[in-house]
Design an enzyme around this catalytic site. Sequence first.
Site, short mmCIF file in Angstrom:
data_model
loop_
_atom_site.label_atom_id
_atom_site.label_comp_id
_atom_site.label_asym_id
_atom_site.label_seq_id
_atom_site.Cartn_x
_atom_site.Cartn_y
_atom_site.Cartn_z
N THR A 78 0.80 -1.22 0.00
CA THR A 78 0.00 0.00 0.00
C THR A 78 0.84 1.27 0.00
O THR A 78 0.74 2.09 -0.90
CB THR A 78 -0.94 0.00 1.22
OG1 THR A 78 -1.75 -1.17 1.19
CG2 THR A 78 -1.84 1.22 1.20
N ARG A 147 -9.65 1.66 3.74
CA ARG A 147 -9.94 0.22 3.75
C ARG A 147 -9.58 -0.43 5.08
O ARG A 147 -10.36 -1.20 5.65
CB ARG A 147 -9.18 -0.48 2.61
CG ARG A 147 -9.64 -0.09 1.23
CD ARG A 147 -8.77 -0.78 0.18
NE ARG A 147 -9.19 -0.46 -1.18
CZ ARG A 147 -8.80 0.61 -1.86
NH1 ARG A 147 -7.96 1.46 -1.28
NH2 ARG A 147 -9.23 0.83 -3.08
N THR A 199 -3.36 6.25 8.38
CA THR A 199 -3.25 7.29 7.35
C THR A 199 -1.94 7.07 6.59
O THR A 199 -1.03 6.41 7.07
CB THR A 199 -3.21 8.69 7.99
OG1 THR A 199 -1.95 8.86 8.65
CG2 THR A 199 -4.34 8.87 8.99
N CYS A 226 0.12 0.70 13.03
CA CYS A 226 0.50 -0.30 12.04
C CYS A 226 0.52 0.32 10.64
O CYS A 226 0.45 -0.40 9.64
CB CYS A 226 -0.48 -1.48 12.05
SG CYS A 226 -0.35 -2.53 13.50
N ALA A 227 0.61 1.66 10.59
CA ALA A 227 0.55 2.36 9.31
C ALA A 227 1.95 2.75 8.84
O ALA A 227 2.57 2.03 8.06
CB ALA A 227 -0.35 3.58 9.43
N ARG A 228 2.45 3.87 9.33
CA ARG A 228 3.78 4.34 8.95
C ARG A 228 4.45 5.01 10.13
O ARG A 228 3.83 5.78 10.87
CB ARG A 228 3.68 5.35 7.78
CG ARG A 228 3.49 4.70 6.42
CD ARG A 228 4.73 3.94 5.99
NE ARG A 228 4.60 3.26 4.71
CZ ARG A 228 4.20 2.01 4.54
NH1 ARG A 228 3.83 1.29 5.60
NH2 ARG A 228 4.16 1.47 3.35
N ASP A 252 4.12 -1.39 15.07
CA ASP A 252 4.65 -2.26 14.01
C ASP A 252 5.58 -1.49 13.10
O ASP A 252 6.25 -2.09 12.26
CB ASP A 252 3.48 -2.84 13.20
CG ASP A 252 3.95 -3.84 12.15
OD1 ASP A 252 4.81 -4.69 12.49
OD2 ASP A 252 3.50 -3.76 10.99
N GLU A 257 13.86 2.02 10.50
CA GLU A 257 13.64 0.59 10.63
C GLU A 257 14.85 -0.19 10.12
O GLU A 257 15.25 0.00 8.97
CB GLU A 257 12.37 0.18 9.86
CG GLU A 257 11.11 0.78 10.43
CD GLU A 257 9.85 0.38 9.68
OE1 GLU A 257 9.97 -0.32 8.64
OE2 GLU A 257 8.75 0.75 10.12
N HIS A 275 7.67 -4.50 11.60
CA HIS A 275 6.94 -4.17 10.38
C HIS A 275 6.37 -5.44 9.73
O HIS A 275 6.72 -5.83 8.61
CB HIS A 275 7.84 -3.44 9.38
CG HIS A 275 7.06 -2.58 8.42
ND1 HIS A 275 7.54 -1.39 7.92
CD2 HIS A 275 5.83 -2.73 7.86
CE1 HIS A 275 6.64 -0.85 7.10
NE2 HIS A 275 5.59 -1.67 7.04
N GLY A 277 2.94 -5.92 9.27
CA GLY A 277 1.54 -5.71 8.88
C GLY A 277 1.10 -6.49 7.67
O GLY A 277 -0.01 -7.01 7.61
N ALA A 278 1.98 -6.59 6.67
CA ALA A 278 1.62 -7.30 5.44
C ALA A 278 2.28 -8.67 5.36
O ALA A 278 2.21 -9.33 4.32
CB ALA A 278 2.02 -6.47 4.23
#
Length: 519
Positions: A78, A147, A199, A226-228, A252, A257, A275, A277-278
């Site tokens: 994303t 989403r 966001t 868990c975004a950025r 996350d 990083e 990291h 999340g995905a």
Amino acid sequence: MAPLSVKRVLISESVDPCCKTILKENGIEVTEKQQMTKEELIAEIQNYDGLVVRSATKVTCDVINAGSNLKIIGRAGTGVDNVDVDAATKSGIIVMNTPSGNTISAAELTCALLMSLSRWLSALLMILQFMGAELYGKVLGIVGLGRIGKEVASRMQSFGMRTIGYDPITPLEVSASWGVEQMSLEELWPQCDYITVHTPLMPSTTGLLNDASFAKCKKGVKVVNCARGGIIDEAALLRALESGQCGGAGLDVFVEEPPKDRALVNHPNVISCPHLGASTKEAQARCGRDIALQIVDMVTGKALVGAVNAQVLVSTFSPDSHQWIRLGESMGRVLKACTASKEPYSQVHVTSLGESLKKSSGFLSSAAVVGLLAEGPQKGPNLVNALPLAAETGITVQTDHKDSDEREVCVVEVSVNGSSFTTVGSVQAGVPVLLELNGSVFRQPVPLTGHLLFFKASNSTKLLLSVTGVLAAAGVELQSFSASTASSGEQWYCMGISSLLGDIGALKSLAKEAAQLTV
């Protein structure tokens, strides 16, 4: 839209094997090279038309400038903050992501961290404290209702949480249908027992949770990111944790990083992940498949999905759009040729007429600017970068649409040194044609193809004979001719010719103005 030529794609990170399989099945050569240094990537990228990355590869301006053949950057995921989108846009490169590929996985990890914070489900935290809290009846603030925010809301509502949120784009009635009450951030902060952010990272969201916003929250509020990294100010978060204003954090993502400063990671009230999340088999398969299919759809002219910097292209995939794009670009080229001595341009005004062109005015404007700014056959402007390049050169571009039951046409007007020049064109029987040039209405529409000679002169019985004499002397054949309907005064004429004149100056004694071009 005309299909892009993408023959070779570089995959620079570990992407699900289905990505390579799909690309190869569609005739695209794929090379996989992982863990390249910046210098290695710069040296390698010049050999490829496309690049597929996840989040580790930093596609900087230097990398983009080195990609002389690069047409597309695909992010299997994303966020695109590892890609210099502005530099890509200026170079005319499409950047696309897979906006739904990791939605479920990121939402599930967010929920897992919320539950872990409520019951301290971490080896270190369980040693330090056994007493947790129920989620039932608590208030969850969701900042970012896209989403992932939507999926988090639906899951946490099943625990009996009240969900409130903030999003500057999602309409209030839409989020209300998911059971999320929207409000301003000032109203949201004091009500939350838990806050999760979803966001993108941009200037307006950097440090969204900071000292000032933590001070407005309930004492002991727990936060999840868990975004950025950077959406939550890490220094402010550490201060809030140490003062007890923040009761716990599930992280996350981090600004750096892996984080070299371990103060947050080692804090007893922080649950941290590297990291992830995905990082599920399902998300990686979905992202790999989606990015491959999106690239294939785009290069075959089927559709454009997931483009983050080329929304103008979305409406270019209708059956007739290719000819209208050719028309817009050709009209721009005609105006450029006929105003060559009068540059620079200050304004371009493009107007589309007709119901079927209602969604076409955007790409018609970009196409016209492509024609105006084109400089020979070398790599020049395209629909992706035309408007940013126009803005850089001081050209204001205005786009309008007018309903018309009589005809479907495109009008392009340019302003140069206080004077305006106009073309009117259309697509007839699948061919782009010029109908008018600076008020001269051609008796026969001029097909905008091949080599064209335009000249402005007074109507004279000897004019055509004299001009054809110049062509014959240069070994150039006359293939078509169109004059305007005016019977007197100066007017524009157009000739289709077999090749361009070596010296157009030979027409100076016959015409007030003359220009030639190839379209």
